[in-house]
Design an enzyme around this catalytic site. Structure first.
Site, PDB file in Angstrom:
ATOM      1  N   ARG A 222     -40.759  13.473 -57.173  1.00 16.20           N
ATOM      2  CA  ARG A 222     -39.982  12.917 -56.069  1.00 16.20           C
ATOM      3  C   ARG A 222     -38.690  13.718 -56.010  1.00 16.20           C
ATOM      4  O   ARG A 222     -38.233  14.222 -57.024  1.00 16.20           O
ATOM      5  CB  ARG A 222     -39.636  11.444 -56.323  1.00 16.20           C
ATOM      6  CG  ARG A 222     -40.831  10.511 -56.336  1.00 16.20           C
ATOM      7  CD  ARG A 222     -41.398  10.312 -54.938  1.00 16.20           C
ATOM      8  NE  ARG A 222     -42.497   9.363 -54.915  1.00 16.20           N
ATOM      9  CZ  ARG A 222     -43.768   9.685 -55.160  1.00 16.20           C
ATOM     10  NH1 ARG A 222     -44.094  10.921 -55.501  1.00 16.20           N
ATOM     11  NH2 ARG A 222     -44.712   8.764 -55.080  1.00 16.20           N
TER      12      ARG A 222
ATOM     13  N   MET B  42     -23.836  18.225 -55.309  1.00 12.55           N
ATOM     14  CA  MET B  42     -22.860  19.064 -54.610  1.00 12.55           C
ATOM     15  C   MET B  42     -22.193  20.029 -55.585  1.00 12.55           C
ATOM     16  O   MET B  42     -22.509  20.048 -56.760  1.00 12.55           O
ATOM     17  CB  MET B  42     -21.777  18.171 -54.011  1.00 12.55           C
ATOM     18  CG  MET B  42     -22.161  17.516 -52.724  1.00 12.55           C
ATOM     19  SD  MET B  42     -20.720  16.650 -52.074  1.00 12.55           S
ATOM     20  CE  MET B  42     -21.199  16.487 -50.381  1.00 12.55           C
TER      21      MET B  42
ATOM     22  N   SER C 155     -13.695   0.916 -90.731  1.00  8.58           N
ATOM     23  CA  SER C 155     -15.000   1.449 -91.137  1.00  8.58           C
ATOM     24  C   SER C 155     -14.847   2.819 -91.779  1.00  8.58           C
ATOM     25  O   SER C 155     -15.525   3.153 -92.752  1.00  8.58           O
ATOM     26  CB  SER C 155     -15.911   1.586 -89.920  1.00  8.58           C
ATOM     27  OG  SER C 155     -15.802   0.455 -89.095  1.00  8.58           O
TER      28      SER C 155
ATOM     29  N   ASP D  66     -10.060   0.300 -78.004  1.00  4.27           N
ATOM     30  CA  ASP D  66      -8.589   0.207 -77.956  1.00  4.27           C
ATOM     31  C   ASP D  66      -7.879   1.550 -77.908  1.00  4.27           C
ATOM     32  O   ASP D  66      -6.700   1.605 -77.642  1.00  4.27           O
ATOM     33  CB  ASP D  66      -8.053  -0.497 -79.223  1.00  4.27           C
ATOM     34  CG  ASP D  66      -8.441  -1.956 -79.246  1.00  4.27           C
ATOM     35  OD1 ASP D  66      -8.832  -2.459 -78.193  1.00  4.27           O
ATOM     36  OD2 ASP D  66      -8.347  -2.582 -80.310  1.00  4.27           O
TER      37      ASP D  66
ATOM     38  N   GLU E  95     -26.592  22.562 -55.326  1.00  5.21           N
ATOM     39  CA  GLU E  95     -26.997  22.863 -53.947  1.00  5.21           C
ATOM     40  C   GLU E  95     -27.109  24.359 -53.630  1.00  5.21           C
ATOM     41  O   GLU E  95     -27.929  24.763 -52.810  1.00  5.21           O
ATOM     42  CB  GLU E  95     -26.035  22.191 -52.949  1.00  5.21           C
ATOM     43  CG  GLU E  95     -24.572  22.564 -53.157  1.00  5.21           C
ATOM     44  CD  GLU E  95     -23.606  21.808 -52.238  1.00  5.21           C
ATOM     45  OE1 GLU E  95     -24.089  21.040 -51.383  1.00  5.21           O
ATOM     46  OE2 GLU E  95     -22.382  21.989 -52.364  1.00  5.21           O
TER      47      GLU E  95
ATOM     48  N   THR F 179     -10.655  18.309 -56.152  1.00  7.71           N
ATOM     49  CA  THR F 179     -11.927  18.567 -55.483  1.00  7.71           C
ATOM     50  C   THR F 179     -13.047  18.103 -56.393  1.00  7.71           C
ATOM     51  O   THR F 179     -12.964  18.276 -57.607  1.00  7.71           O
ATOM     52  CB  THR F 179     -12.141  20.069 -55.164  1.00  7.71           C
ATOM     53  OG1 THR F 179     -13.534  20.303 -54.926  1.00  7.71           O
ATOM     54  CG2 THR F 179     -11.716  20.965 -56.322  1.00  7.71           C
ATOM     55  N   VAL F 180     -14.088  17.506 -55.801  1.00 11.97           N
ATOM     56  CA  VAL F 180     -15.187  17.029 -56.642  1.00 11.97           C
ATOM     57  C   VAL F 180     -15.895  18.190 -57.333  1.00 11.97           C
ATOM     58  O   VAL F 180     -16.477  18.021 -58.396  1.00 11.97           O
ATOM     59  CB  VAL F 180     -16.237  16.200 -55.846  1.00 11.97           C
ATOM     60  CG1 VAL F 180     -15.621  14.940 -55.289  1.00 11.97           C
ATOM     61  CG2 VAL F 180     -16.889  17.017 -54.757  1.00 11.97           C
TER      62      VAL F 180
END
Length: 785
Positions: A658, A576, A123, A168, A632, A531-532
């Site tokens: 909410r 978090m 393309s 790919d 947080e 660590t997250v």
């Protein structure tokens, strides 16, 4: 350098009077919609007109309703949809001169002289040809009386920017093409599912994945699931592979391994360029070994499903960069491709990339396979070498013996990908000739003597496991120094590898400080960030953050769906991260949120007020839902409840609210392909560093290392993996809030705001230099995997 120039701001670049056409072409890929959305919104933001070209080049040739001006709302709700909403078609007529003449006419009618093409190399090559012929096509149209001479002058130049959308990852010059990460997600989901049934029946599974000319998906999924064998077109097996493979499979069975996984790329070949099919592999295993064997062909599943968080962020960043490149394009600049190199957005000349991509194919056709692997780029080569290192254990007789003992431990909170890192460390360590020890439950377990030797087979199947199998604790070593030193002495530990988060970093600082008092700590020590929160100084990424980001994104998708059912609803979601806003900010970008509150960017009541007013305006449009993320710890007084109550009160009669606290599900789950591979590669590299340091510091029968550069953190910095002495990182750290003082992702903050229709300032000084494709790439680490 960028420092000498005045900074360049996005909002100062005007698109007024310009028209941009956006099209998707070739095979579809997840994330194309995110790219389309970013191009449309960025284009409208700078006051350009933006047009959809439906059905790829076919729509450009057909014209009419296929080329339509779009609005901000036209791209709402497409971020989480796979494929491409504007359609893609294979187009024969665009390959003819007449077809391109008609396409040029259709574009000029609408004043479109800027094209953003999202597709594969075919393309993009087509787009470049179109650009080169453009002025000739206009002159021809004028001769035929279709357009006037004024139009020929006014629309004399066509600018083209490409983005590579292809699952790919077969395009040279780009670390990751849009859709690759999502395709890996689909493959890994299937492999994880198959592993459980294969376990039950002691089966062998042959999995065929996509990739006619490129083995990236096969290779990386083999790395990510610890497959027994992989077949890819770039690296055909040696003569006699049938025997080698069967021996390997039966050895694995003898070692009590109940399943075998063999991954075959659809374009796999042997060294005589003959195809190796999944059926052929199955027949071989059945005939030679009599194993119960099944074939699974993944097919179009890999193209489907929702885009991963990585692909959404990649595509959004690239879409913005593409608009920027179009605004800055001149008749003299070549058609370019925007892509990521490491963690850096770059522009590359389109034809240089295409030529290099074609070089790979040529090398493969001519049997120059080593060359093909090298041309694919550093990240591909890295993947291949890591796979070779980890998949097959050498016979004990062939292993070197160093007599060094190396201990591995997890510290901090659990993060998905930790186990993949432990597996890589153990296996590389064994290959390098060391004895590997596993410490259970972090520094606390270490002090209590919870330490045992760990073997090659012990870590089999660990890559796909979430959490921390070794067990992890947040406890720091300072209060156990005496006991830990004693354990190091008893077990004769010569080096330490720590996989963990901010506590791991603090722990290494404490151990380094304790060297004066205890010789036991005078050994090489290295830390790999896991660590997250992604809050470790010295690294752009940490293991586990990508998995958490996907969890957040998936949840937000579901919540948005529920909100668009009820209408006029705003959700406030708490993520978090401690004081680090990475998850909230990137989650907001990936989920298409309206706002993200983070600690790093102070906000006050006026800002909250502005956000409420913004949402009130939004409810008057066709998009009647809102999504707000809050880190947080972003502000101790503006809590999630406070913000929820404020929005509820202020939004009365316009929208209701909410709230949702995501909590610990962000630390769980099976690791994403990114985390498995990042964990595997960074950990293997750390282990190789340990081996080198052990050699360098071994004097008169013992290891003694007490210099700063023998306690390092291995991190990903922009484009490279770098070992940094932890002592030197002190100045870069905010110890009170446990975050780095400077964080790269804050630069992407305006991106989210712009895509959510806020007026903001966006510094783009970093982008814009056209780079060249490096035919001999140096050691670099991919953005993704």
């Amino acid at each position: 350098s960028a420092m000498d120039h005045q900074p360049k701001f996005f909002e100062n670049l005007s698109g007024a009077g310009k028209a941009i056409g956006v099209l998707t072409s070739g095979g579809d890929a997840q994330g194309m919609n995110a790219a389309v959305r970013a191009v449309v919104r960025m284009g409208i933001y700078v006051k350009a007109k933006v047009y959809f070209v439906y059905e790829g080049y076919q729509g450009m040739v057909d014209g009419g309703d296929n080329i339509v001006e779009v609005s901000w709302e036209s791209v709402s709700s497409i971020l989480q949809v796979g494929g491409t909403v504007i359609g893609s078609a294979r187009c024969k007529s665009f390959r003819t001169h007449e077809g391109r003449l008609q396409a040029a006419y259709n574009l000029v009618q609408r004043g479109i002289t800027n094209l953003c093409v999202i597709g594969g190399d075919g393309s993009l090559t087509g787009a470049n040809l179109f650009r080169e012929e453009w002025s000739g096509l206009l002159e021809e149209l004028a001769e035929n009386g279709k357009i006037d001479a004024e139009a020929v002058k006014k629309y004399a130049y066509l600018n083209i920017v490409g983005m590579v959308g292809s699952i790919d990852n077969d395009f040279c010059g780009t670390d990751m093409t849009i859709g690759t990460d999502s395709a890996l997600h689909r493959i890994i989901e299937v492999v994880d599912a198959i592993m459980t049934t294969a376990q039950s029946h002691q089966r062998t599974f042959v999995l065929e994945v996509m990739g006619r000319h490129c083995g990236y998906l096969a290779l990386v999924s083999a790395l990510a699931c610890g497959a027994d064998w992989v077949f890819i077109p770039e690296y055909p097996p040696e003569e006699g592979w049938e025997d080698t493979m069967c021996v390997k499979l039966s050895e694995n069975r003898a070692r009590k391994k109940r399943l075998n996984i063999i991954i075959v790329a659809e374009g796999a070949i042997d060294c005589h360029n003959k195809p190796i099919t999944s059926e052929k592999v199955k027949d071989l295993v059945v005939q030679r070994l009599g194993f119960d064997t099944r074939v699974t062909i993944l097919g179009h599943v890999q193209r489907g499903g929702t885009p991963s968080a990585f692909d959404r962020i990649l595509a959004s960043r690239m879409g913005v960069e593409a608009v920027l490149a179009l605004l800055e394009a001149t008749p003299a600049t070549p058609a370019c491709v925007v892509s990521l190199s490491g963690n850096q957005a770059v522009r590359l000349p389109l034809m240089e990339c295409v030529q290099m991509t074609q070089e790979v194919q040529k090398a493969m056709d001519e049997g120059r396979f080593l060359e093909a692997v090298r041309l694919r780029g550093k990240s591909f080569e890295n993947n291949l070498n890591t796979y070779k290192l980890l998949s097959q254990k050498k016979p004990d007789a062939e292993l070197p013996k160093t007599n060094f003992n190396v201990a591995v431990l997890n510290v901090g909170a659990p993060a998905a990908g930790m186990n993949a890192a432990v597996r890589a460390a153990v296996r590389v360590g064994i290959t390098e000739g060391h004895k590997m020890f596993a410490v259970i439950d972090g520094f606390e377990g270490f002090a209590r003597g919870k330490i045992k030797e760990i073997s090659w087979g012990d870590v089999g199947g660990w890559t796909g496991q979430g959490g921390s199998i070794l067990g992890t604790k947040r406890t720091l070593p300072a209060k156990y120094l005496e006991k830990i030193a004693e354990q190091m002495r008893t077990n004769n530990i010569n080096a330490l590898m720590v996989i963990g988060g901010f506590e791991a970093y603090l722990g290494l600082l404490e151990l380094a400080a304790a060297r004066e008092k205890y010789d036991e700590f005078c050994v090489p020590m290295v830390m790999v960030p896991a660590t997250v929160s992604n809050n470790v100084p010295g690294s752009d990424f940490s293991i586990g953050a990508d998995t958490a980001l996907n969890t957040i994104t998936d949840t937000c998708d579901r919540i948005k769906q529920s909100a668009s059912g009820t209408k006029r609803r705003v959700f406030i979601i708490e993520t978090m991260g401690g004081y680090c806003g990475y998850l909230a900010n990137m989650g907001a970008l990936a989920a298409g949120a309206d706002a993200a509150y983070i600690f790093e960017e102070q906000f006050d009541i006026r800002e909250l007020q502005a956000n409420v007013e913004h949402l009130t305006e939004k409810m008057k449009t066709s998009i009647q839902r809102g999504l707000v993320l809050r880190n947080e710890n972003c502000n101790e007084n503006y809590t999630t409840d406070f913000i929820y109550q404020l929005y509820s009160e202020e939004g009365k009669g316009v929208f209701d609210c909410r709230k949702n606290v995501l909590g610990h599900m962000q630390q769980g789950g099976a690791p994403s392909p990114f985390d498995r591979n990042f964990g595997t590669k960074i950990s293997a590299k750390a282990m190789q560093w340990i081996s080198k340091k052990l050699k360098d510091t071994y004097r008169k029968g013992k290891v003694f290392a007490n210099t700063d550069d023998s306690v390092c953190l291995l991190g990903m910095r922009r484009r490279n993996l770098v070992f940094q002495p932890v002592g030197e990182l002190r100045t870069e750290t905010d110890f009170v809030h446990r975050i780095p003082k400077e964080q790269w992702w804050l630069k992407l903050r305006p991106l989210m705001k712009i895509l959510a229709k806020y007026k903001t300032s966006y510094d783009v000084s970093d982008s814009g230099q056209l780079e060249h494709v490096d035919m001999l790439p140096k050691e670099a680490v991919p953005a993704a995997i």
